[in-house]
Motif scaffolding. Structure first.
Motif, mmCIF file in Angstrom:
data_model
loop_
_atom_site.group_PDB
_atom_site.id
_atom_site.type_symbol
_atom_site.label_atom_id
_atom_site.label_comp_id
_atom_site.label_asym_id
_atom_site.label_seq_id
_atom_site.Cartn_x
_atom_site.Cartn_y
_atom_site.Cartn_z
ATOM 1 N N SER A 26 59.205 -41.355 -10.246
ATOM 2 C CA SER A 26 60.002 -40.734 -11.291
ATOM 3 C C SER A 26 60.317 -41.775 -12.344
ATOM 4 C CB SER A 26 61.299 -40.163 -10.703
ATOM 5 O OG SER A 26 62.200 -39.780 -11.723
ATOM 6 N N LEU A 61 67.222 -37.702 -13.391
ATOM 7 C CA LEU A 61 66.553 -36.409 -13.276
ATOM 8 C C LEU A 61 67.572 -35.298 -13.028
ATOM 9 C CD1 LEU A 61 63.908 -34.899 -13.274
ATOM 10 C CD2 LEU A 61 63.626 -35.458 -10.858
ATOM 11 N N ASP A 110 58.580 -35.477 -13.262
ATOM 12 C CA ASP A 110 59.932 -35.163 -13.731
ATOM 13 C C ASP A 110 59.927 -33.904 -14.594
ATOM 14 O OD1 ASP A 110 60.829 -37.392 -12.428
ATOM 15 O OD2 ASP A 110 61.051 -38.634 -14.218
#
Length: 763
Positions: free
Chosen positions: A463, A470, A190
Motif C-alpha cells: 500500500s 487508506l 489502494d
C-alpha cells in the motif's frame, strides 16, 4: 545504468492454460472478473466474457476526469467533461500511479488547474482544491472508479484486474522500471479498496493484456490438417496513446490441444516490452501550445499562460489541429476569444508538425530499434498498431522505416498495402486484463516461482497510503460521495421546480387557457422565481425545494381550477370515444367468432407476443386506409400495450421491438393529425411523435409530423426547430422545405398584422 532501456523480458508463464485459453476451467467465475484499461484520457471496463460496462449515459468510454466547482460540487467521469477547464483535473490515472517527483516536472504539470505538492506519506501528487482541501491521485482515481462501478452492472466487491500503463521513460533502467511498477501496483491496490472493488486478482502490463487478446483475434489457417501444427508467429505491437507509448514483441505459440469456440487460437508470450510514460499525443499538443503561444505573443503582444482560460482554449485548439493533421496535409483551427475577446486562427502543415514532434519521433524510433534488434525476436508475421497516436502519418512512417531497417521486419515493411493490422483497441486491453485476472483467480495454486513476474499473479500486497492513510481515504471518499448524492438530489429537485414554473407559464397558451386568470397565476410564478435566486433558495436543500414545489403546485392548481376541469372533461370525452371504438371493434370480432386476445396478462414467449403486436398494428393500418382514424388509433394503442409486455429480451430482440414501437408511435401521430374533431388531437399528435423521438431522436418522420402539429398549435419556433433537424437528417424530403416555407409565410402574416395594429394605435 540510466542508459539501459526499459525493456522487460516476460516469462512463458504469461501463456494460457493447457489449451491456450485464459478462461480454461473458470466457468461462470470468469465472466464475473472485470478488467480495467486505465487510459489517461478515458477508462474502459470489460468483463472476461467480453461485455463492456457502460457509464451513466450509456457510453463505453468514460473520461478520466474529476471536476470540482462551487466549493461543494464534485463531478466524475462524463459529468466532468462538460465542466470548465479551470475546475477539471485531467489524466487522473497518471496522478494515481506516478510519483510527484516524476510527473511534477513534465510540461503537462504546467497546465494543472490547481496548485500541486507532494503527498507526505506516499509521494503521490496532491492537488489543493478550494472548498475540498488536498486531493491526492489515488483518492481521485478511487472516486472515479467507484462511480463507474456503481453506475454499471459491477457489484460492490467485484473481482478486478488492472492493466498497468507505462510507469517510466524509455531510458529507465530495469531496476527503475521494477520499482516504478511496484509503486504503481501498490497504488492500484489502494484504489481498489477506495472504489469498492475486490483486491486486484492481477495487474498485468498493458502489453501483456493486449497480447492475451491478440491470441484470440490473430487468424489461424483453418485449412490446415488437424494433425498439422503451425509454427509460432512473432507480432510487433505499437501503442501510442494520449500520454504514453508502448512497443512490444509478442510471440504467438500454436495451441496444441483442440481449440474450443471463443478460446485462444494461440498462446501469447511477451518477448520484450519497451515503454515511455511521458511520450504520447498530449506531449505533441503541448509542443504545439508552446509554438503557437510564442506566435500569438509575437503578433499580439499578449502572453498566453498555461493554466489560464486563454491557455486552455489554445490547448484545446492545438488538440483539434493535431487530429486534423492526421487526415490532411495542412490544417487550420480558429481559437475563440483568445486575445482581448478576439478569435485567433492557427495554421500548420503536416511537415512543420513533424519537425515540432521530432524529439518524440526520435524516441519512438529508438524504442522500435531496441525491440526489433533483440536476438529473441524472429522475423515478424504482423505489426499491430493501436492508440490514437498511431493514426499520425509521421508515426506510421517511423514504424515503416524501423521495420525496413531491421532484419526481422524488412519483409513486412516492404509490403505496400495492409502493412499494419488494427485488431486491438482500448477495450482489448481491458478484456485482456480481465482474462488474465480470471486465470489468476481460478488457479493460483498452479503458479510457480517462475511465474512470480507474470501477469497472472500480483506481487506481494502493499500500500502506498499505509493502513491509517487508506482508512482515512475510504472515510473521506464516503463523505464526498454523500455530498455528491446530496448535490445530485438538490439539482434534480431544482430542475423539477424550474420545470414546473416553465410549464405553468405555458398553460395560458393551451386550449382552454382563456379560463385561467393571469392576474392570479403570474404573481405566483414570479414570486417562485425570485425565491429560487434568493439567499433562502440558494441555501435550500432537496427536501426544502420539494416542499416549496408542493406548496407552489397547490397554489397553481387552485388558480387554474377551471382550466384543469375543462382539460379533464376533454380527456374523458376522448377516452370515451376511444373506448366506444374499442367496444365496437370487440363486438365486431365477437360477431365474427374471433377471440379477444388483447386482454391476456400471461407472460408469453417472444414470438407469441410479437404476433399479437403485429396483429393489432395490421388491423390499425387497414382501418386507417379506410378513413377510420379513431378505431385505427385504438388498434395502435393496443399494439403498444402488448409491446410493453415483452420480457427477457436479447439485444437483437430489443432492436426489433424498438423498431416496431417507433412505427406504432408514428402511425398513432398520423391518426391524431387526422382526428380533427377532437379538441386535444394536436396535443395527442405531439405526444405520439415525442414518444417516437425518444426511441429515435433523428426520425425524420416523427420530426415532420410533430412540426405539422406544432404549426397548427401556432408554436412556430418549435416547429421550425423540428424541421431544421428533419432537413439535416433527410435533405431529400421535399415536404420539409414546403412546410418550412408555409410556417415562415404564416409568421410574416402575423408580423404584418401586428404592424398594422400598432400603426392604427399610434398613427
Amino acid at each position: 545504468a540510466a542508459s539501459v532501456p526499459a525493456c522487460r523480458v516476460a516469462s512463458r508463464a504469461s501463456q494460457g492454460g493447457a489449451n491456450g485459453s485464459a478462461m480454461a476451467g473458470t466457468g461462470t467465475d470468469a465472466a464475473a472478473m472485470y478488467g480495467v484499461n486505465l487510459g489517461s484520457q478515458a477508462l474502459v471496463i470489460c468483463s472476461a466474457d467480453g461485455d463492456i460496462l457502460r457509464n451513466e449515459i450509456g457510453g463505453v468510454r468514460t473520461s478520466s476526469l474529476v471536476a470540482f466547482s462551487k466549493g461543494s460540487e464534485r463531478k466524475l467521469g462524463e459529468a466532468a467533461s462538460g465542466a470548465s477547464a479551470k475546475d477539471r483535473v485531467p489524466t487522473v490515472p497518471r496522478l494515481a500511479i506516478l510519483k510527484y517527483s516524476v510527473i511534477a516536472s513534465t510540461p503537462a504539470a504546467r497546465h494543472w488547474p490547481f496548485p500541486a505538492s507532494e503527498h507526505a506519506e506516499s509521494g503521490l501528487v496532491q492537488l489543493d482544491v478550494p472548498g475540498f482541501g488536498p486531493q491526492h491521485g489515488v483518492a481521485l482515481l478511487g472516486a472515479l472508479l467507484s462511480r463507474l462501478r456503481a453506475t454499471s452492472s459491477a457489484p460492490a466487491g467485484a473481482p478486478v484486474a488492472f492493466a498497468l500503463p507505462p510507469c517510466t521513460t524509455a531510458d529507465a533502467s530495469a531496476e527503475e522500471v521494477e520499482a516504478a511498477q511496484r509503486f504503481a501496483r501498490d497504488a492500484l491496490r489502494d484504489v481498489a479498496v477506495i472504489s469498492g472493488w475486490a483486491d486486484p486478482s492481477a495487474i498485468p502490463t498493458a502489453a501483456e493484456a493486449a497480447a492475451e487478446v491478440l491470441a484470440r483475434k490473430y487468424p489461424r489457417d483453418k485449412s490446415q490438417a488437424a494433425e498439422s501444427v503451425p509454427s509460432s508467429q512473432d507480432v510487433l505491437l505499437v501503442d501510442v496513446g494520449h500520454s504514453c507509448t508502448m512497443v512490444a514483441a509478442v510471440r504467438l505459440h500454436p495451441s496444441l490441444a483442440p481449440v474450443a469456440e471463443g478460446s485462444a487460437q494461440w498462446q501469447a508470450e511477451v518477448l520484450l516490452e519497451c515503454s515511455d510514460a511521458q511520450l504520447g499525443c498530449d506531449a505533441w499538443d503541448l509542443a504545439l501550445f508552446d509554438h503557437f503561444a510564442a506566435q500569438v505573443e509575437a503578433a499580439h503582444g499578449v502572453p498566453i499562460k498555461p493554466a489560464s482560460r486563454a491557455g486552455w482554449r489554445l490547448l484545446d485548439g492545438c488538440e483539434q489541429l493535431r487530429k486534423l493533421l492526421s487526415t490532411m496535409a495542412e490544417a487550420r483551427v480558429t481559437v475563440e476569444n483568445l486575445v482581448d475577446g478576439s478569435d485567433v486562427p492557427i495554421t500548420l502543415t503536416r511537415e512543420d508538425f513533424g519537425e515540432l514532434i521530432a524529439p518524440s519521433l526520435g524516441t519512438i524510433r529508438l524504442m522500435l530499434a531496441r525491440v526489433l534488434g533483440s536476438p529473441t525476436v524472429q522475423p515478424l508475421a504482423a505489426c499491430e498498431l493501436f492508440g490514437g497516436g498511431t493514426r499520425t502519418p509521421a508515426v506510421q512512417e517511423a514504424v515503416t522505416e524501423a521495420l525496413l531497417a531491421s532484419e526481422v521486419g524488412a519483409a513486412l515493411g516492404a509490403v505496400e498495402e495492409r502493412r499494419f493490422g488494427a485488431k486491438l483497441d482500448d477495450a482489448s486491453v481491458a478484456l485482456g486484463a480481465a482474462l488474465l485476472g480470471a486465470r489468476a483467480k481460478a488457479a493460483p495454486a498452479d503458479m510457480d516461482m517462475a511465474a512470480a513476474d507474470s501477469p497472472a499473479a500480483t506481487s506481494p500486497a502493499g500500500s502506498v497510503l499505509g493502513e491509517a492513510g487508506l482508512t482515512a481515504a475510504v472515510a473521506h471518499e464516503a463523505e464526498l460521495a454523500a455530498q455528491d448524492a446530496a448535490a445530485a438530489a438538490r439539482a434534480e429537485a431544482l430542475n423539477s421546480l424550474e420545470g414546473f414554473i416553465l410549464e405553468a407559464r405555458g398553460l395560458r397558451g393551451r386550449k382552454h387557457g382563456q379560463l385561467i386568470d393571469g392576474a392570479a397565476l403570474e404573481p405566483l410564478l414570479d414570486a417562485a422565481e425570485d425565491w429560487i435566486y434568493s439567499e433562502e433558495g440558494e441555501a435550500a436543500g432537496s427536501e426544502h425545494l420539494l416542499a416549496y414545489l408542493a406548496e407552489l403546485r397547490g397554489k397553481v392548481e387552485a388558480a387554474t381550477a377551471a382550466f384543469r376541469a375543462a382539460v379533464e372533461a376533454s380527456r374523458l370525452a376522448d377516452e370515451a370515444a376511444l373506448q366506444a371504438s374499442s367496444d365496437a371493434a370487440a363486438a365486431e370480432r365477437a360477431a365474427n367468432g374471433e377471440a379477444d386476445e388483447d386482454h391476456d396478462t400471461r407472460k408469453l414467449k417472444f414470438p407469441d407476443r410479437l404476433r399479437m403486436v403485429q396483429k393489432n398494428k395490421e388491423e390499425g393500418t387497414e382501418l386507417f386506409k379506410g378513413g377510420n382514424f379513431r378505431p385505427a388509433a385504438a388498434r395502435y394503442n393496443k399494439a403498444l400495450t402488448h409491446a410493453a409486455k415483452f420480457h427477457d429480451l436479447s439485444p437483437d430482440q430489443v432492436t426489433e421491438v424498438d423498431a416496431l414501437k417507433l412505427s406504432l408511435h408514428l402511425n398513432l401521430g398520423m391518426c391524431w393529425l387526422k382526428i380533427t374533431d377532437s379538441e386535444t388531437h394536436l396535443d395527442q399528435a405531439v405526444r405520439a411523435c415525442t414518444d417516437a423521438l425518444k426511441i429515435d431522436p433523428r426520425s425524420a418522420k416523427a420530426l415532420y409530423r410533430r412540426a405539422s402539429a406544432l404549426e397548427q398549435k401556432k408554436d412556430y419556433e418549435a416547429a421550425q426547430a423540428d424541421l431544421r433537424l428533419a432537413a439535416e437528417v433527410d435533405p431529400e424530403d421535399t415536404a420539409v422545405p414546403k412546410l418550412m416555407a408555409r410556417i415562415e409565410a404564416q409568421i410574416k402574416r402575423e408580423l404584418d398584422k401586428e404592424k398594422k395594429m400598432y400603426g392604427k394605435m399610434f398613427g
